[in-house]
Design an enzyme around this catalytic site. Structure first.
Site, PDB file in Angstrom:
ATOM      1  N   HIS A 278      -5.423   9.538  -1.914  1.00  0.00           N
ATOM      2  CA  HIS A 278      -5.434  10.867  -1.302  1.00  0.00           C
ATOM      3  C   HIS A 278      -5.156  11.882  -2.407  1.00  0.00           C
ATOM      4  O   HIS A 278      -4.039  12.371  -2.576  1.00  0.00           O
ATOM      5  CB  HIS A 278      -4.391  10.958  -0.183  1.00  0.00           C
ATOM      6  CG  HIS A 278      -4.695  10.080   0.986  1.00  0.00           C
ATOM      7  ND1 HIS A 278      -5.903  10.114   1.648  1.00  0.00           N
ATOM      8  CD2 HIS A 278      -3.956   9.125   1.624  1.00  0.00           C
ATOM      9  CE1 HIS A 278      -5.900   9.236   2.631  1.00  0.00           C
ATOM     10  NE2 HIS A 278      -4.728   8.622   2.639  1.00  0.00           N
TER      11      HIS A 278
ATOM     12  N   ASN B 131       0.831  -1.198   0.000  1.00  0.00           N
ATOM     13  CA  ASN B 131       0.000   0.000   0.000  1.00  0.00           C
ATOM     14  C   ASN B 131       0.870   1.253   0.000  1.00  0.00           C
ATOM     15  O   ASN B 131       1.832   1.346   0.761  1.00  0.00           O
ATOM     16  CB  ASN B 131      -0.888  -0.017   1.255  1.00  0.00           C
ATOM     17  CG  ASN B 131      -1.994   1.009   1.230  1.00  0.00           C
ATOM     18  OD1 ASN B 131      -2.777   1.059   0.287  1.00  0.00           O
ATOM     19  ND2 ASN B 131      -2.088   1.821   2.274  1.00  0.00           N
TER      20      ASN B 131
ATOM     21  N   THR C 259      -7.489   2.318  -1.700  1.00  0.00           N
ATOM     22  CA  THR C 259      -7.582   2.010  -0.275  1.00  0.00           C
ATOM     23  C   THR C 259      -7.890   3.204   0.621  1.00  0.00           C
ATOM     24  O   THR C 259      -8.337   3.008   1.749  1.00  0.00           O
ATOM     25  CB  THR C 259      -6.269   1.375   0.208  1.00  0.00           C
ATOM     26  OG1 THR C 259      -5.172   2.250  -0.104  1.00  0.00           O
ATOM     27  CG2 THR C 259      -6.034   0.025  -0.445  1.00  0.00           C
ATOM     28  N   GLU C 260      -7.668   4.430   0.167  1.00  0.00           N
ATOM     29  CA  GLU C 260      -7.797   5.571   1.084  1.00  0.00           C
ATOM     30  C   GLU C 260      -8.286   6.801   0.317  1.00  0.00           C
ATOM     31  O   GLU C 260      -7.612   7.820   0.257  1.00  0.00           O
ATOM     32  CB  GLU C 260      -6.451   5.859   1.769  1.00  0.00           C
ATOM     33  CG  GLU C 260      -5.873   4.656   2.488  1.00  0.00           C
ATOM     34  CD  GLU C 260      -4.549   4.937   3.202  1.00  0.00           C
ATOM     35  OE1 GLU C 260      -4.277   6.122   3.514  1.00  0.00           O
ATOM     36  OE2 GLU C 260      -3.793   3.977   3.442  1.00  0.00           O
ATOM     37  N   LEU C 261      -9.483   6.701  -0.241  1.00  0.00           N
ATOM     38  CA  LEU C 261      -9.954   7.729  -1.165  1.00  0.00           C
ATOM     39  C   LEU C 261     -10.546   8.940  -0.455  1.00  0.00           C
ATOM     40  O   LEU C 261     -11.397   8.820   0.419  1.00  0.00           O
ATOM     41  CB  LEU C 261     -11.001   7.132  -2.107  1.00  0.00           C
ATOM     42  CG  LEU C 261     -11.562   8.080  -3.175  1.00  0.00           C
ATOM     43  CD1 LEU C 261     -10.468   8.582  -4.109  1.00  0.00           C
ATOM     44  CD2 LEU C 261     -12.671   7.393  -3.969  1.00  0.00           C
TER      45      LEU C 261
END
EC number: 3.2.1.8
Length: 380
Positions: A251, A216, A279-281
């Protein structure tokens, strides 16, 4: 005439009884009237609109699984990721002590509500609990001892949630930000070289052979860092390291990445035979900044109609691309639930309000939400 009226009343009673009987379920209780099309649409969430594409997830904290937040979560999402409580520092603060309570509560919430659950993150250069690098004599541990401690950590955490967590971010952010370097100069790297990455995946696979294992990282779309992430992934694949996919931390902002950059990165990563997950929008209103800083003149925190429109268009582009790659993209996870709270309110500028998500401060759907699901009407 009186006889006819009695017959009519009897017929009406029989008809009413028949209708009532038809509206009862097997338990004998009257069923609720069928929902209108508009009501059915209100009952649907992101997970329903994207059921033919990929799972829709959200990062959670202990308070997210309670009250109004939990209701919104369950309506809209079918996957969760613990934002912080499973990172090494919070869950394993000392060599011989674990904090299971908050992580256990989130895992139990996932089981009770039949949610998919991702684990985040086993090995990272931040939030690691400094003890893992410290030798008893006050210096730094050697390579053998560090890998042994890492194995104990992975065995304990992955083993505890085996069968509940379907995928793990095994190694997080190991690529350097400096384009002149390959791997990040962390204590992990200083003590073990690249071996900590390889061993982390091997240990995680041994602890749960059925779990999907991911590398990641952020800025994974930007070409110069994308190429170095690809290099690492290819090395792992070529060495038969048990890795299943790459997590792209989304991000991003209304300023980028571009559609071309996004498609090129998805093509490159999937060419290795790896699954891809966002994974981290979140979609910030401000240009990307890596370092923490103080507020400056011109740092505004107003969600203007112009910014709202730009964010809507940006989300629309991202999800058009995501849908095109549904054969390799298996999940999209938002980093926080609503604009009530976002880590971007504190980083990189403490106290500068951001509005990066699909649900507003009132936890209602924003205009960008409806743009993201607009394709569903076209599909029907």
């Amino acid at each position: 005439m009186a006889h006819l009226n009695i017959l009519k009343k009897s017929a009406l009673l029989m008809l009413s009884f028949s209708l009532l009987t038809a509206c009862k379920n097997e338990s004998g209780k009257a069923e609720q009237p069928a929902l209108t099309t508009e009501e059915q649409e209100q009952e649907k969430g992101l997970k329903d609109y994207y059921s033919d594409y990929f799972s829709m997830g959200v990062a959670v904290a202990p308070n997210t699984i309670k009250g109004e937040s939990a209701e919104l979560l369950l309506k809209e999402f079918n996957s969760i990721t613990p934002e912080n409580v499973m990172k090494m520092g919070p869950i394993h603060p000392e060599k011989d002590r674990f904090n299971w309570e908050e992580a256990d509560a989130i895992a139990e919430f996932a089981r009770e509500n039949d949610l998919m659950m991702r684990g985040h993150a086993l090995v990272w250069h931040q939030q690691h609990g400094g003890w893992i690098f410290d030798a008893e004599d006050g210096g730094k541990v050697n390579k053998e001892e560090l890998l042994s401690r890492m194995k104990t950590h992975i065995d304990s955490v992955v083993g505890r949630y085996k069968g509940t967590i379907y995928a793990w971010d095994v190694v997080n952010e190991a690529i350097a930000d400096d384009s002149t370097q390959f791997l990040r100069k962390s204590e992990w790297y200083d003590i073990t070289g690249e071996d900590f990455i390889i061993k982390a995946f091997e240990y995680a696979h041994a602890a749960d052979p059925d779990a999907k294992l991911y590398y990641n990282d952020y800025n994974a779309i930007i070409p110069e860092k994308r190429d170095r992430i690809y290099k690492l992934l290819k090395m792992l694949v070529d060495r038969d390291v048990p890795i299943d996919g790459v997590g792209i931390q989304g991000h991003w902002s209304i300023y980028g990445p571009s559609e071309e950059e996004l498609r090129e990165a998805l093509d490159m990563y999937s060419s290795l035979g790896l699954e891809v997950q966002i994974t981290e929008l979140d979609v910030s209103l401000y240009p990307w900044e890596k370092e923490q800083r103080e507020r400056r003149p011109g740092d505004v925190d107003e969600f203007t109609s112009e910014l709202e429109q730009k964010q809507l268009e940006t989300y629309d582009m991202f999800f058009r691309v995501f849908r095109d790659y549904k054969d390799v993209l298996t999940s999209v996870t938002f980093w926080n639930l609503s604009d009530q709270y976002s880590w971007l309110d504190y980083y990189p500028v403490e106290g500068r309000k951001n509005y990066p998500l699909l649900f507003g401060e009132d936890m209602q759907r924003k205009k960008a939400y409806f743009q993201v699901i607009d394709f569903a009407e076209e599909k029907e």
